[in-house]
Design a protein around this motif. Sequence first.
Motif, PDB file in Angstrom:
ATOM      1  N   UNK A  73       0.804  -1.224   0.000  1.00 37.87           N
ATOM      2  CA  UNK A  73       0.000   0.000   0.000  1.00 37.87           C
ATOM      3  C   UNK A  73       0.840   1.279   0.000  1.00 37.87           C
ATOM      4  N   UNK A  74       2.084   1.205   0.482  1.00 35.30           N
ATOM      5  CA  UNK A  74       2.907   2.414   0.520  1.00 35.30           C
ATOM      6  C   UNK A  74       3.385   2.839  -0.866  1.00 35.30           C
ATOM      7  N   UNK A  75       3.620   1.864  -1.755  1.00 35.63           N
ATOM      8  CA  UNK A  75       4.074   2.169  -3.114  1.00 35.63           C
ATOM      9  C   UNK A  75       3.564   1.046  -4.017  1.00 35.63           C
ATOM     10  N   UNK A  76       2.374   1.225  -4.545  1.00 35.08           N
ATOM     11  CA  UNK A  76       1.683   0.134  -5.224  1.00 35.08           C
ATOM     12  C   UNK A  76       2.338  -0.244  -6.547  1.00 35.08           C
ATOM     13  N   UNK A  77       2.855   0.729  -7.266  1.00 33.47           N
ATOM     14  CA  UNK A  77       3.516   0.424  -8.530  1.00 33.47           C
ATOM     15  C   UNK A  77       4.818  -0.339  -8.291  1.00 33.47           C
ATOM     16  N   UNK A  79      -3.950   6.040  -7.248  1.00 38.88           N
ATOM     17  CA  UNK A  79      -4.343   4.634  -7.280  1.00 38.88           C
ATOM     18  C   UNK A  79      -5.261   4.461  -8.487  1.00 38.88           C
ATOM     19  N   UNK A  80      -4.616   4.340  -9.648  1.00 34.32           N
ATOM     20  CA  UNK A  80      -5.349   4.306 -10.908  1.00 34.32           C
ATOM     21  C   UNK A  80      -6.200   3.078 -11.084  1.00 34.32           C
ATOM     22  N   UNK A  81      -5.960   2.063 -10.267  1.00 40.95           N
ATOM     23  CA  UNK A  81      -6.742   0.840 -10.368  1.00 40.95           C
ATOM     24  C   UNK A  81      -8.110   0.954  -9.728  1.00 40.95           C
ATOM     25  N   UNK A  82      -8.267   1.834  -8.715  1.00 42.76           N
ATOM     26  CA  UNK A  82      -9.388   1.605  -7.806  1.00 42.76           C
ATOM     27  C   UNK A  82     -10.018   2.807  -7.134  1.00 42.76           C
ATOM     28  N   UNK A  83      -9.303   3.912  -6.947  1.00 47.17           N
ATOM     29  CA  UNK A  83      -9.737   4.877  -5.945  1.00 47.17           C
ATOM     30  C   UNK A  83     -10.089   6.255  -6.502  1.00 47.17           C
ATOM     31  N   UNK A  84     -10.742   6.288  -7.649  1.00 47.52           N
ATOM     32  CA  UNK A  84     -11.354   7.535  -8.123  1.00 47.52           C
ATOM     33  C   UNK A  84     -12.794   7.589  -7.641  1.00 47.52           C
ATOM     34  N   UNK A 107      -1.031  -3.881 -12.994  1.00 47.09           N
ATOM     35  CA  UNK A 107      -0.709  -3.277 -14.290  1.00 47.09           C
ATOM     36  C   UNK A 107      -1.233  -1.846 -14.356  1.00 47.09           C
ATOM     37  N   UNK A 108      -2.454  -1.656 -13.885  1.00 48.53           N
ATOM     38  CA  UNK A 108      -3.082  -0.333 -13.973  1.00 48.53           C
ATOM     39  C   UNK A 108      -2.367   0.688 -13.092  1.00 48.53           C
ATOM     40  N   UNK A 109      -1.883   0.278 -11.928  1.00 41.29           N
ATOM     41  CA  UNK A 109      -1.185   1.222 -11.066  1.00 41.29           C
ATOM     42  C   UNK A 109       0.212   1.551 -11.576  1.00 41.29           C
ATOM     43  N   UNK A 110       0.831   0.625 -12.287  1.00 43.66           N
ATOM     44  CA  UNK A 110       2.092   0.963 -12.937  1.00 43.66           C
ATOM     45  C   UNK A 110       1.853   2.018 -14.014  1.00 43.66           C
TER      46      UNK A 110
END
Length: 371
Positions: A166-170, A237-242, A192-195
């Motif tokens: 959680x501190x650095x997801x990518x 957090x491009x995968x999940x948190x918008x 992949x999405x968070x990278x």
Amino acid sequence: MPNLLRALAFASCLLSGHAHGADTWPEADWPRGATPSGAAVEAFERYAFPDRDDASRKGVRTDAVVVIRDGQLIYERYAGPTSAQTPHLAWSMSKSVMASVLGVAFGEGRFQLDDPVARHYAPFAGHRDISMRHLLNWASGLAWQEDYEYAPVRSSVVAMLYTRGRDDMAKFTADFPLDAVPGQRFRYSSGDSNVLSATLRQMVGEQAYPDYPWTALFQPLGIQSAVWERDASGTFVGSSYAYMTARDMARIGLLMQRGGRWKDRQLLPQAWLQFVLAPFPNYKPQAEKSGEAVPGGQWWLNRAVAGAPAPWPDAPENTFAALGHWGQAMYVMPDQKLIIVRYADDRDGAYQHDAFLKLARTAFAGAEVQP
């Protein structure tokens, strides 16, 4: 190759079907169209908004539905704690939102699809065969397990979002080994999405990055409700948190429905739309998972591929969607000029995309209307 050619034909029809002068656009609020009524709308509401069981959390549990037809708001309804002003958690719809932000960056010449990810994100130096295209297609080849609360011990995504990563997801994702050749196998991966989100950070620079989704996409579209969480390293957090209201999410749907154009500005290049709305070329549908949408470039498609029928037979085959955990969805039907945003709290698998789309199409694409 036939699937690619057909996908390009779909995209070309989508991109060319709009006369600039005739389109209606939202300003501070959506213009209102005639409200559908009658038996078809009642049938839709019986499915989408049944009596809500908040104690057991069973059954279809819709929080919001907003329907846009030809640029006008024609229907909305809310349930549970959600209102028109609620920035709702989008879960994995965030992936499609990030893809749209990246589409603006692509149009600015900040990257190419076949760039090695390592060019834009240094911790991927050990994965030089993975390209931006591979990440966008969820085909990195990394040994990722996208299990959720049903299998938390082995879940890569639970570890990324809540524990070790959680501190650095990518960076957490970058440390996974390969177990497949990049680009050869579809494997859905929030990593992949968070990278991808981390590559954007290097592309635009530390000063511009915190505001870039707003300056590149949200502000041009008039989106005012957006909130986007970042991990402890500062990466979205491009995968999940918008989060955003259903009305604002529909603005992204309208951008996509109108071929990446917003009023007189082409925000998303046609080449980007052609890529993200094309099926991943090596996707192989599984018979036991019929009804699952086909992966594109961080969007989901209703396409017949590899001899399998379209997953949602009661929707047009060029329907595409942003989808998320617990029933979040935005469906775009270019032929009907329809955008349908659904926020939800589904927990038991009772909700079915095709059943919803069949009823929605009947209710909103050709139902009787009242002034």
